[in-house]
Design an enzyme around this catalytic site. Structure first.
Site, PDB file in Angstrom:
ATOM      1  N   HIS A  95       0.844  -1.194   0.000  1.00 45.97           N
ATOM      2  CA  HIS A  95       0.000   0.000   0.000  1.00 45.97           C
ATOM      3  C   HIS A  95       0.884   1.252   0.000  1.00 45.97           C
ATOM      4  CE1 HIS A  95      -2.922   3.030   1.271  1.00 45.97           C
ATOM      5  NE2 HIS A  95      -3.856   2.192   0.852  1.00 45.97           N
ATOM      6  N   GLU A  97       0.807   3.880   1.573  1.00 43.65           N
ATOM      7  CA  GLU A  97       1.168   4.384   2.901  1.00 43.65           C
ATOM      8  C   GLU A  97       2.306   3.573   3.515  1.00 43.65           C
ATOM      9  OE1 GLU A  97      -3.364   5.981   3.442  1.00 43.65           O
ATOM     10  OE2 GLU A  97      -2.739   4.212   4.567  1.00 43.65           O
TER      11      GLU A  97
END
Length: 248
Positions: A95, A97
């Site tokens: 991901h 993030e």
């Protein structure tokens, strides 16, 4: 070929027992698209709790991250084997993030993906470009580089779902148009076909992961290479049901 519609709900670092009970309860009570596969990804402490709450056979549970080892002296990491032990079937890897805040690079993400697949867990593999990369016109180069690292480690892609998540659209309220997403997804599939062959590439589901919500999800209906969504904040809200049913 027809690919089963796939919706992942990434709760991120949000939730409590009460809120997750409410979210899962909504899905249990709703009439969901019978052709949709749904994966809920709560924070790690709630994985087993979410498994126990879910009553719909088409709804399964996944972790938001997992390490390259099943056990050992790796304080704070998530184990794929332990995710499986509490009933989880999927894990999100790569991901944006994780890439941005935790400095995970393409090589580590490839190793994580290979390990999870080897342990029999499905992987939602996230790829995508930043706003700067989009403005520079390097979107395809970026996502191909991210995929290439995984292609070097993973031969069997039957347990991998690719989530194209334009980083510039996550949590910003911005979103690619359905046509834009289709064009990029088509290019991703063409790249995978060159690497894996037409048949394997035609079977891989490619999700859109940039601020999909209850209002815009239906606009992606009919886009040949958009096989579902990886949903962030909207997965915590009642509109998640609308996203799941956006192809009806």
């Amino acid at each position: 070929m027809a690919r089963n519609f796939f919706i992942g709900g990434n709760f991120k670092l949000n939730g409590s027992k009460d809120s997750i009970k409410e979210i899962v309860g909504r899905l249990n009570d709703a009439q969901l698209d019978p052709n949709a596969e749904v994966v809920l990804c709560p924070p790690a402490p709630y994985l087993g709790y979410t498994v126990d709450l879910s009553k719909k056979p088409q709804v399964s549970v996944g972790a938001q991250n997992a390490y390259v080892k099943a056990s050992g002296a790796f304080t704070g990491e998530n184990s794929v084997d332990q995710v499986k032990d509490v009933g989880g079937k999927w894990v999100i890897i790569g991901h944006s993030e994780r890439r941005q805040y935790f400095k995970e690079d393409d090589q580590l993400i490839a190793e994580k993906t290979a390990f999870a697949v080897g342990q029999g867990v499905g992987v939602i593999l996230c790829i995508g470009e930043t706003l700067e990369e989009k403005k520079a016109g390097t979107t395809l180069q970026v996502v191909e580089k991210q995929l290439e690292a995984v292609l070097q480690k993973v031969n069997d892609w039957s347990k991998v779902v690719v989530a194209y998540e334009p980083v510039w659209a996550i949590g910003t309220g911005l979103a690619a148009t359905a046509d834009d997403a289709q064009n990029i997804h088509h290019s991703i599939r063409e790249f995978l076909a060159k690497k894996l062959g037409e048949k394997a590439a035609s079977e891989i589901r490619i999700l859109y992961g940039g601020s999909a919500n209850g209002k815009n999800a239906s606009s992606f209906k009919g886009k040949a290479d958009v096989d579902g969504f990886l949903v962030g904040g909207a997965s915590l809200k009642p509109e998640f049901v609308d996203i799941i049913n956006s192809r009806l």
